[in-house]
Motif scaffolding. Structure first.
Motif, mmCIF file in Angstrom:
data_model
loop_
_atom_site.group_PDB
_atom_site.id
_atom_site.type_symbol
_atom_site.label_atom_id
_atom_site.label_comp_id
_atom_site.label_asym_id
_atom_site.label_seq_id
_atom_site.Cartn_x
_atom_site.Cartn_y
_atom_site.Cartn_z
ATOM 1 N N GLN A 69 0.831 -1.258 0.056
ATOM 2 C CA GLN A 69 -0.026 -0.080 -0.039
ATOM 3 C C GLN A 69 0.740 1.238 -0.147
ATOM 4 O OE1 GLN A 69 -0.570 2.295 2.485
ATOM 5 N NE2 GLN A 69 -2.103 3.461 1.206
ATOM 6 N N MET A 70 1.850 1.199 0.814
ATOM 7 C CA MET A 70 2.790 2.594 0.947
ATOM 8 C C MET A 70 3.479 2.585 -0.402
ATOM 9 S SD MET A 70 4.395 2.476 4.686
ATOM 10 C CE MET A 70 3.316 2.783 6.070
ATOM 11 N N SER A 71 3.898 1.475 -1.055
ATOM 12 C CA SER A 71 4.668 1.823 -2.505
ATOM 13 C C SER A 71 3.795 2.306 -3.384
ATOM 14 C CB SER A 71 4.947 0.216 -2.884
ATOM 15 O OG SER A 71 6.027 -0.423 -2.108
ATOM 16 N N GLU A 72 2.439 2.198 -3.234
ATOM 17 C CA GLU A 72 1.607 2.748 -4.424
ATOM 18 C C GLU A 72 1.593 4.402 -4.136
ATOM 19 O OE1 GLU A 72 -2.091 0.799 -3.927
ATOM 20 O OE2 GLU A 72 -1.426 -1.048 -5.236
ATOM 21 N N THR A 73 1.839 4.860 -2.764
ATOM 22 C CA THR A 73 1.317 6.118 -2.724
ATOM 23 C C THR A 73 2.583 7.037 -3.440
ATOM 24 O OG1 THR A 73 2.753 6.177 -0.520
ATOM 25 C CG2 THR A 73 0.356 5.721 -0.392
ATOM 26 N N PHE A 74 3.626 6.630 -3.597
ATOM 27 C CA PHE A 74 4.685 7.424 -4.320
ATOM 28 C C PHE A 74 4.273 8.053 -5.527
ATOM 29 C CE2 PHE A 74 7.587 4.394 -1.911
ATOM 30 C CZ PHE A 74 8.426 5.311 -1.586
ATOM 31 N N THR A 75 3.367 7.352 -6.586
ATOM 32 C CA THR A 75 2.885 7.809 -7.644
ATOM 33 C C THR A 75 1.368 8.323 -7.627
ATOM 34 O OG1 THR A 75 2.283 5.562 -8.288
ATOM 35 C CG2 THR A 75 4.479 6.305 -8.966
ATOM 36 N N TYR A 76 0.863 8.522 -6.423
ATOM 37 C CA TYR A 76 -0.333 8.901 -6.280
ATOM 38 C C TYR A 76 -0.442 10.471 -6.973
ATOM 39 C CZ TYR A 76 -2.571 5.405 -3.216
ATOM 40 O OH TYR A 76 -2.870 4.343 -2.776
ATOM 41 N N GLY A 77 0.534 11.233 -6.671
ATOM 42 C CA GLY A 77 0.529 12.538 -7.213
ATOM 43 C C GLY A 77 0.572 12.957 -8.709
ATOM 44 N N ILE A 78 1.328 11.844 -9.395
ATOM 45 C CA ILE A 78 1.673 11.958 -10.948
ATOM 46 C C ILE A 78 0.539 11.216 -11.893
ATOM 47 C CG2 ILE A 78 4.056 12.509 -10.381
ATOM 48 C CD1 ILE A 78 4.750 9.733 -11.326
ATOM 49 N N LYS A 79 0.069 10.050 -11.196
ATOM 50 C CA LYS A 79 -0.690 9.262 -12.050
ATOM 51 C C LYS A 79 -2.051 10.014 -12.909
ATOM 52 C CE LYS A 79 -3.527 6.968 -8.967
ATOM 53 N NZ LYS A 79 -3.896 5.673 -8.037
ATOM 54 N N ASP A 80 -2.312 10.946 -12.297
ATOM 55 C CA ASP A 80 -3.600 11.635 -12.581
ATOM 56 C C ASP A 80 -3.180 13.063 -13.411
ATOM 57 O OD1 ASP A 80 -5.372 9.508 -12.136
ATOM 58 O OD2 ASP A 80 -5.600 10.258 -9.947
ATOM 59 N N LEU A 81 -1.915 13.422 -13.396
ATOM 60 C CA LEU A 81 -1.452 14.534 -14.122
ATOM 61 C C LEU A 81 -1.490 14.304 -15.603
ATOM 62 C CD1 LEU A 81 1.585 16.029 -11.856
ATOM 63 C CD2 LEU A 81 -0.681 16.928 -12.065
ATOM 64 N N ASP A 82 -2.295 15.180 -16.122
ATOM 65 C CA ASP A 82 -2.383 15.194 -17.516
ATOM 66 C C ASP A 82 -1.404 16.245 -18.269
ATOM 67 O OD1 ASP A 82 -2.700 15.150 -20.450
ATOM 68 O OD2 ASP A 82 -4.874 15.830 -20.188
ATOM 69 N N VAL A 83 -0.337 15.950 -18.647
ATOM 70 C CA VAL A 83 0.742 16.785 -19.251
ATOM 71 C C VAL A 83 0.747 16.848 -20.842
ATOM 72 C CG1 VAL A 83 1.967 16.872 -17.349
ATOM 73 C CG2 VAL A 83 2.717 15.359 -18.978
ATOM 74 N N SER A 84 -0.157 16.064 -21.425
ATOM 75 C CA SER A 84 -0.160 15.909 -22.693
ATOM 76 C C SER A 84 -0.416 17.156 -23.992
ATOM 77 C CB SER A 84 -1.401 15.063 -23.217
ATOM 78 O OG SER A 84 -2.632 15.688 -22.925
ATOM 79 N N MET A 85 -0.615 18.148 -23.157
ATOM 80 C CA MET A 85 -0.932 19.374 -23.728
ATOM 81 C C MET A 85 0.394 20.392 -23.732
ATOM 82 S SD MET A 85 -3.568 18.743 -25.668
ATOM 83 C CE MET A 85 -3.756 20.370 -26.378
ATOM 84 N N LEU A 86 1.423 20.088 -22.709
ATOM 85 C CA LEU A 86 2.336 20.981 -22.333
ATOM 86 C C LEU A 86 3.615 20.400 -23.170
ATOM 87 C CD1 LEU A 86 2.337 20.748 -18.500
ATOM 88 C CD2 LEU A 86 1.174 22.531 -19.890
ATOM 89 N N PRO A 87 4.507 21.402 -23.536
ATOM 90 C CA PRO A 87 5.574 21.132 -24.177
ATOM 91 C C PRO A 87 6.395 20.281 -23.238
ATOM 92 C CG PRO A 87 5.385 23.609 -24.101
ATOM 93 C CD PRO A 87 4.445 23.263 -23.234
ATOM 94 N N LEU A 88 7.399 19.375 -23.834
ATOM 95 C CA LEU A 88 7.917 18.319 -23.178
ATOM 96 C C LEU A 88 8.713 18.639 -21.874
ATOM 97 C CD1 LEU A 88 8.471 15.314 -22.905
ATOM 98 C CD2 LEU A 88 10.467 15.645 -24.209
ATOM 99 N N LYS A 89 9.427 19.851 -22.063
ATOM 100 C CA LYS A 89 10.114 20.316 -20.741
ATOM 101 C C LYS A 89 9.136 20.529 -19.753
ATOM 102 C CE LYS A 89 13.317 23.853 -19.306
ATOM 103 N NZ LYS A 89 12.846 24.391 -18.284
ATOM 104 N N ASP A 90 8.339 21.432 -19.912
ATOM 105 C CA ASP A 90 7.128 21.904 -18.849
ATOM 106 C C ASP A 90 6.514 20.606 -18.260
ATOM 107 O OD1 ASP A 90 7.854 24.381 -19.558
ATOM 108 O OD2 ASP A 90 6.304 24.674 -20.853
#
Length: 215
Positions: A69-90
């Protein structure tokens, strides 16, 4: 033919299981595996040890459930971030900052120490942590990188390898410092991400032979 009916876990049972796992997790982080007894877990959780055995089998099963359970919390903050419309660097900068924000929390640093301390005794916890933590973070980085390889703005290559390079450049040194008890400031995190992106994008980006510009 077996006539046994599947065991149904009630909502109360689920809540009870999570309560035991949460209390055990806090104790394991503070005292390590050997420093925590089933008696102490149930003293704080309340109820009988039968509850623990019914839900987790034994202390080792409970420990594995805590690690998973604790291992999964590492990516809680990024798994739902949609960066598809941003430049790669951003996009990578945003993902990287979110990941480091989580990793540098005292709770997660303590968890990393626990995994390191107990992985010799329980090799499976290291695999669980790796697959649900670093490997999953690399997956989300690769997901952000892949479209830029496909559209030709990045050199042809495996996005998973590129993601591994980025992940390791921003995580390894800062995590080592945190594990040694040193304070890792937000500015250090930002500078590490900026340095990694400057280095990696310089090598990844497709450039026009005549102008040197990015396509």
């Amino acid at each position: 033919m077996s006539t046994e009916k599947p065991v149904r876990i009630t909502r109360r049972g689920i809540e009870r299981r999570e309560q035991i796992r949460t209390i055990a997790g806090a104790l394991f982080l503070e005292h390590g595996y050997e420093g925590v007894s089933v008696d102490e877990i149930m003293r704080q959780a309340g109820g009988s040890k039968t509850n623990l055995y019914n839900h987790f089998g034994d202390k080792e099963g409970l420990f594995m459930a805590v690690i998973s359970q604790m291992s999964e919390t590492f990516t809680y903050g990024i798994k739902d971030l949609d960066v598809s419309m941003l430049p790669l660097k951003d996009g990578l900068e945003r993902l990287g900052r979110q990941l480091l924000t989580v990793l540098m929390e005292e709770h997660h640093v303590a968890f990393q120490r626990l995994v390191i301390a107990e992985s010799g005794r329980f090799p499976a916890i290291a695999r669980t942590w790796f697959e649900k933590g670093p490997q999953m973070a690399r997956h989300y980085f690769a997901k952000a990188i892949a479209p830029h390889v496909e559209n030709g703005s990045l050199r042809q290559g495996d996005p998973r390898i590129m993601a591994t390079h980025f992940h390791d450049m921003i995580v390894e040194n800062l995590l080592s410092l945190a594990l040694l008890g040193q304070y890792v400031s937000v500015e250090m995190q930002r500078q590490t991400i900026d340095d990694a992106l400057q280095t990696l994008l310089h090598g990844w980006t497709v450039r026009n032979d005549r102008t040197g510009g990015t396509l």
